[in-house]
Design an enzyme around this catalytic site. Structure first.
Site, PDB file in Angstrom:
ATOM      1  CD  GLU A 106     -26.461 -31.314  -8.441  1.00  0.00           C
ATOM      2  OE1 GLU A 106     -27.522 -31.838  -8.074  1.00  0.00           O
ATOM      3  OE2 GLU A 106     -26.422 -30.237  -9.061  1.00  0.00           O
ATOM      4  CG  ASP A 110     -23.303 -31.576 -18.254  1.00  0.00           C
ATOM      5  OD1 ASP A 110     -22.559 -32.424 -18.748  1.00  0.00           O
ATOM      6  OD2 ASP A 110     -24.065 -30.869 -18.938  1.00  0.00           O
ATOM      7  CE  LYS A 138     -23.349 -35.812 -18.292  1.00  0.00           C
ATOM      8  NZ  LYS A 138     -24.251 -35.575 -19.443  1.00  0.00           N
ATOM      9  CB  VAL A 160     -26.999 -40.915 -17.688  1.00  0.00           C
ATOM     10  CG1 VAL A 160     -25.759 -41.522 -18.328  1.00  0.00           C
ATOM     11  CG2 VAL A 160     -26.618 -39.756 -16.771  1.00  0.00           C
TER      12      VAL A 160
HETATM   13  P1  IMP Z   1     -24.393 -27.999 -15.037  1.00  0.00           P
HETATM   14  O1  IMP Z   1     -23.313 -28.774 -14.293  1.00  0.00           O
HETATM   15  O2  IMP Z   1     -24.613 -26.612 -14.536  1.00  0.00           O
HETATM   16  O3  IMP Z   1     -24.139 -28.039 -16.526  1.00  0.00           O
HETATM   17  O4  IMP Z   1     -25.800 -28.672 -14.858  1.00  0.00           O
HETATM   18  C1  IMP Z   1     -25.987 -29.852 -14.237  1.00  0.00           C
HETATM   19  C2  IMP Z   1     -27.462 -30.199 -14.339  1.00  0.00           C
HETATM   20  O5  IMP Z   1     -27.801 -30.538 -15.696  1.00  0.00           O
HETATM   21  C3  IMP Z   1     -27.733 -31.437 -13.519  1.00  0.00           C
HETATM   22  O6  IMP Z   1     -28.079 -31.108 -12.199  1.00  0.00           O
HETATM   23  C4  IMP Z   1     -28.839 -32.109 -14.294  1.00  0.00           C
HETATM   24  O7  IMP Z   1     -30.087 -31.609 -13.882  1.00  0.00           O
HETATM   25  C5  IMP Z   1     -28.603 -31.711 -15.740  1.00  0.00           C
HETATM   26  N1  IMP Z   1     -27.870 -32.779 -16.476  1.00  0.00           N
HETATM   27  C6  IMP Z   1     -26.595 -32.744 -16.904  1.00  0.00           C
HETATM   28  N2  IMP Z   1     -26.250 -33.885 -17.532  1.00  0.00           N
HETATM   29  C7  IMP Z   1     -27.350 -34.682 -17.489  1.00  0.00           C
HETATM   30  C8  IMP Z   1     -27.615 -36.023 -17.966  1.00  0.00           C
HETATM   31  O8  IMP Z   1     -26.769 -36.741 -18.564  1.00  0.00           O
HETATM   32  N3  IMP Z   1     -28.873 -36.494 -17.721  1.00  0.00           N
HETATM   33  C9  IMP Z   1     -29.832 -35.763 -17.079  1.00  0.00           C
HETATM   34  N4  IMP Z   1     -29.616 -34.518 -16.611  1.00  0.00           N
HETATM   35  C10 IMP Z   1     -28.375 -33.976 -16.822  1.00  0.00           C
HETATM   36 MG    MG Z   2     -29.244 -31.346 -10.453  1.00  0.00          MG
END
Ligand code: IMP
Ligand code: MG
Length: 182
Positions: A106, A110, A138, A160
């Site tokens: 991955e 986030d 993060k 980022v």
């Molecule tokens: P989550 O963990 O379900 O919130 O989503 C993660 C996805 O959000 C990642 O695979 C990225 O595609 C996108 N994402 C989260 N943070 C960032 C960032 O700082 N820059 C670019 N894409 C991000």
């Molecule tokens: Mg992704």
């Protein structure tokens, strides 16, 4: 026309957070762990498009034991701006996972919602084992309980770009990770 990629994107790059060299060093270390612990086992590296495509390309080229690769497209649904946690697989793997030690590759974790869903979906297909390697983490943004087995870099709550990560589909071709200038 400017003649360098960084020049062309300059106004949106606040600062370089992780250099190419730092990324390469970390990838070599992780690949070596895979080479040692998966030697002789059928490996399937799975990444979720599009963000992880650069990381996947570099990681798999540092792996010297036989491995297969696969890609998925997962669509997350949002209630307004908040992820609902529902994930739809719009492009799926073709492999029978019961034959593989699966490693999810991955780009960034986030809130953790997408990966938690994808992890549960892949786990339900009974792979020989299932691990998660993420380039970036993060943890301060987490909304669901999810921890990767391996995280190359932990970063603060910043948006980022680069090295596969986008903002509005741009910047994926930057060779390093940068903080996005709003
Ligand atoms: P989550 O963990 O379900 O919130 O989503 C993660 C996805 O959000 C990642 O695979 C990225 O595609 C996108 N994402 C989260 N943070 C960032 C960032 O700082 N820059 C670019 N894409 C991000
Ligand atoms: Mg992704």
């Amino acid at each position: 026309m400017n003649n360098s990629l960084s020049e062309n994107y300059k106004s949106k790059i606040k600062r370089v957070l992780i250099t190419e060299e730092e990324i390469n060093t970390a990838i070599k270390r992780v690949a070596e762990d895979i080479n040692n612990s998966y030697n002789g086992k059928p490996i399937l590296l799975v990444s979720i498009l599009k963000g992880a495509f650069v990381f996947m390309a570099d990681l798999c080229r540092n792996i010297i034991v036989p491995c297969e690769i696969g890609f998925m497209v997962a669509k997350s649904y949002y209630d307004g701006t908040v992820s609902s946690g529902n994930v739809d697989i719009t492009m799926d793997l073709s492999q029978d996972l019961t034959k593989y030690h699966v490693i999810i590759v991955e780009d960034i974790i986030d809130t953790g919602r997408t990966l938690k869903e994808v992890f549960e979906i892949l786990k339900s297909r009974n792979p020989l084992s299932l691990k998660v390697i993420t380039l970036l983490d993060k943890p301060s943004r987490r909304l669901v309980d999810f921890t990767a087995d391996v995280s190359l870099f932990t970063i603060p709550d910043l948006f980022v770009i680069g090295y596969g990560l986008d903002c509005g589909e741009y910047y994926r071709n930057l060779p390093y990770i940068a903080e996005y200038q709003e």
